[in-house]
Design a protein around this motif. Structure first.
Motif, short mmCIF file in Angstrom:
data_model
loop_
_atom_site.label_atom_id
_atom_site.label_comp_id
_atom_site.label_asym_id
_atom_site.label_seq_id
_atom_site.Cartn_x
_atom_site.Cartn_y
_atom_site.Cartn_z
N GLY A 98 52.62 47.19 30.27
CA GLY A 98 52.04 47.41 31.59
C GLY A 98 53.02 47.11 32.70
O GLY A 98 53.09 47.83 33.71
N TYR A 99 53.82 46.05 32.52
CA TYR A 99 54.85 45.72 33.52
C TYR A 99 55.90 46.83 33.60
O TYR A 99 56.34 47.22 34.69
CB TYR A 99 55.50 44.40 33.15
N PHE A 101 55.60 50.05 32.88
CA PHE A 101 55.05 51.24 33.53
C PHE A 101 54.90 51.05 35.04
O PHE A 101 54.96 52.01 35.80
CB PHE A 101 53.71 51.60 32.92
N ALA A 102 54.72 49.80 35.47
CA ALA A 102 54.49 49.56 36.90
C ALA A 102 55.78 49.40 37.69
O ALA A 102 55.88 49.89 38.83
CB ALA A 102 53.62 48.31 37.07
N ARG A 109 58.75 58.24 31.88
CA ARG A 109 57.68 57.32 32.25
C ARG A 109 56.44 58.06 32.74
O ARG A 109 55.31 57.75 32.34
CB ARG A 109 58.16 56.35 33.33
N LEU A 113 52.80 58.03 30.95
CA LEU A 113 51.65 57.52 31.68
C LEU A 113 50.52 58.55 31.69
O LEU A 113 49.34 58.20 31.54
CB LEU A 113 52.05 57.14 33.10
N ARG A 162 49.15 47.25 34.08
CA ARG A 162 49.94 48.06 35.02
C ARG A 162 49.32 48.02 36.41
O ARG A 162 50.03 47.85 37.41
CB ARG A 162 50.02 49.50 34.54
N THR A 165 49.99 44.71 38.01
CA THR A 165 51.40 44.50 38.33
C THR A 165 51.83 45.29 39.55
O THR A 165 52.77 44.89 40.26
CB THR A 165 52.27 44.89 37.12
#
Length: 280
Positions: A98-99, A101-102, A109, A113, A162, A165
Motif C-alpha cells: 500500500g505504501y 502504490f501511494a 504502477r 492499481l 494506500r 498513506t
C-alpha cells in the motif's frame, strides 16, 4: 447546566440502538448457561433460572460419551493460530504494498492499481474454485498453508493502506530523503508510526475475517484434526442442531475472543477508520 430536548432525544435513541444491538448477545450468553431443553419451552425464558456451565463442559472438556470426536479444543487452537498467522502475513505484505502504490513511482504502477481496483469488485466466491484447483495441483489442499493462501495479500488491505498513506505529506518524505534516509528507513521510521492506527485497524479486520471464515476452510480442509472452529461447530450442529443451549455455548466460544480483542483495540480502530492520526 441546561440539557436541550434534542440532546435528550439523541441520547435516548443511541441508548435504544445500543440496547437492540446488545440484547441478542446477552440472550446468547443466557441461553448457553441454561439446562438442556430449557430454551425450547414457550415462552422461552430470558434469564437462566439455574445457571450452569454444563454446556461448556460438554463442548470443551473430554469425557466419555461427549463430543470429543469433533475436536473442539484443537479446532479452537487451529483458529487462533491461523487467524494470528493471517494477521501477521497480511500486515507484512499489504502495508509495504500500500505504501509503494501511494508514494513510490515505478513502471506499471497505474496498470497494477487498475487491476487491483477491478479485482476488488469480484466476489471472493468466484475465485474459490480456480484457487482450489491451483492448490490441489501443488498439494496444498487439506493443509494450513492452503487455508492461509487467500489471505496473504488481500486487495482491500492494500487499497486501505494506500488510501491512508496518501494523506502523509510528500514534503515530510522529501525532507527525509534530503537527510540521506533510504526508502526502507523512511517507511519504517517516518511512515509506519503515522500509520499505526490504520495498521492496527487492518490487523483487526484480518483477524476477524480469518477467525469467522467458514466457507473457504470448509472447502480447503477435509481432515477433522485440521478443522477451524466455525467448521467444527457446523459439524456438531448436524447432529445436535436441536440442542439450542449447546449451540449457543459454541457461539459464545466463537464470539468472545474477537469481542474482547475489539474492545481492547477499539481506540486504534476508530482512529484508523476516521483517519485522525494523519495530519497534513
Amino acid at each position: 447546566m441546561v440539557v436541550s430536548a434534542g440532546s435528550l432525544l439523541r441520547t435516548a435513541l443511541v441508548a435504544l440502538f445500543a440496547l437492540i444491538a446488545v440484547l441478542p448477545l446477552l440472550w446468547m450468553v443466557n441461553v448457553s448457561l441454561m439446562a438442556p431443553g430449557t430454551a425450547a419451552t414457550f415462552p422461552p425464558p430470558f434469564w437462566p433460572a439455574h445457571p450452569t456451565l454444563a454446556n461448556y463442559r460438554e463442548l470443551l472438556l473430554p469425557h466419555p460419551g461427549g463430543l470429543t470426536s469433533y475436536h473442539i479444543l484443537p479446532a479452537l487452537g487451529n483458529s487462533a493460530v491461523l487467524a494470528s498467522l493471517t494477521t501477521v502475513l497480511s500486515l507484512l505484505l499489504c502495508v509495504p504494498a500500500g505504501y509503494a502504490f501511494a508514494k513510490l513511482r515505478f513502471w506499471g504502477r497505474a496498470r497494477m492499481l487498475q487491476a487491483l481496483l477491478a479485482l476488488a469488485v469480484v466476489p471472493a466466491q468466484v475465485a474459490m474454485l480456480p484457487l482450489f484447483l491451483m492448490l490441489k495441483s501443488v498439494g496444498l489442499v487439506n493443509t494450513y498453508a492452503g487455508v492461509l493462501a487467500p489471505w496473504l495479500a488481500g486487495v482491500y488491505g492494500v487499497l486501505f493502506i494506500r488510501q491512508a498513506t496518501l494523506a502523509v505529506p510528500d514534503e515530510m518524505l522529501d525532507a527525509a530523503r534530503i537527510d540521506g534516509a533510504s526508502e526502507a528507513r523512511i517507511f519504517l521510521s517516518v511512515v509506519l508510526p503515522l500509520l499505526r492506527p490504520v495498521v492496527v485497524t487492518l490487523a483487526l479486520f484480518a483477524f476477524l475475517a480469518s477467525w469467522s471464515d467458514f466457507l473457504w476452510p470448509l472447502i480447503a480442509i477435509t481432515d477433522q484434526q485440521h478443522y477451524t472452529l466455525p467448521v467444527a461447530l457446523a459439524a456438531i450442529s448436524r447432529e445436535h442442531g436441536g440442542d439450542t443451549e449447546l449451540m449457543m455455548s459454541g457461539a459464545v466460544v466463537t464470539t468472545l475472543p474477537v469481542l474482547l480483542l475489539f474492545l481492547a483495540l477499539q481506540r486504534y480502530y476508530f482512529t484508523g477508520i476516521l483517519g485522525g492520526s494523519i495530519k497534513g
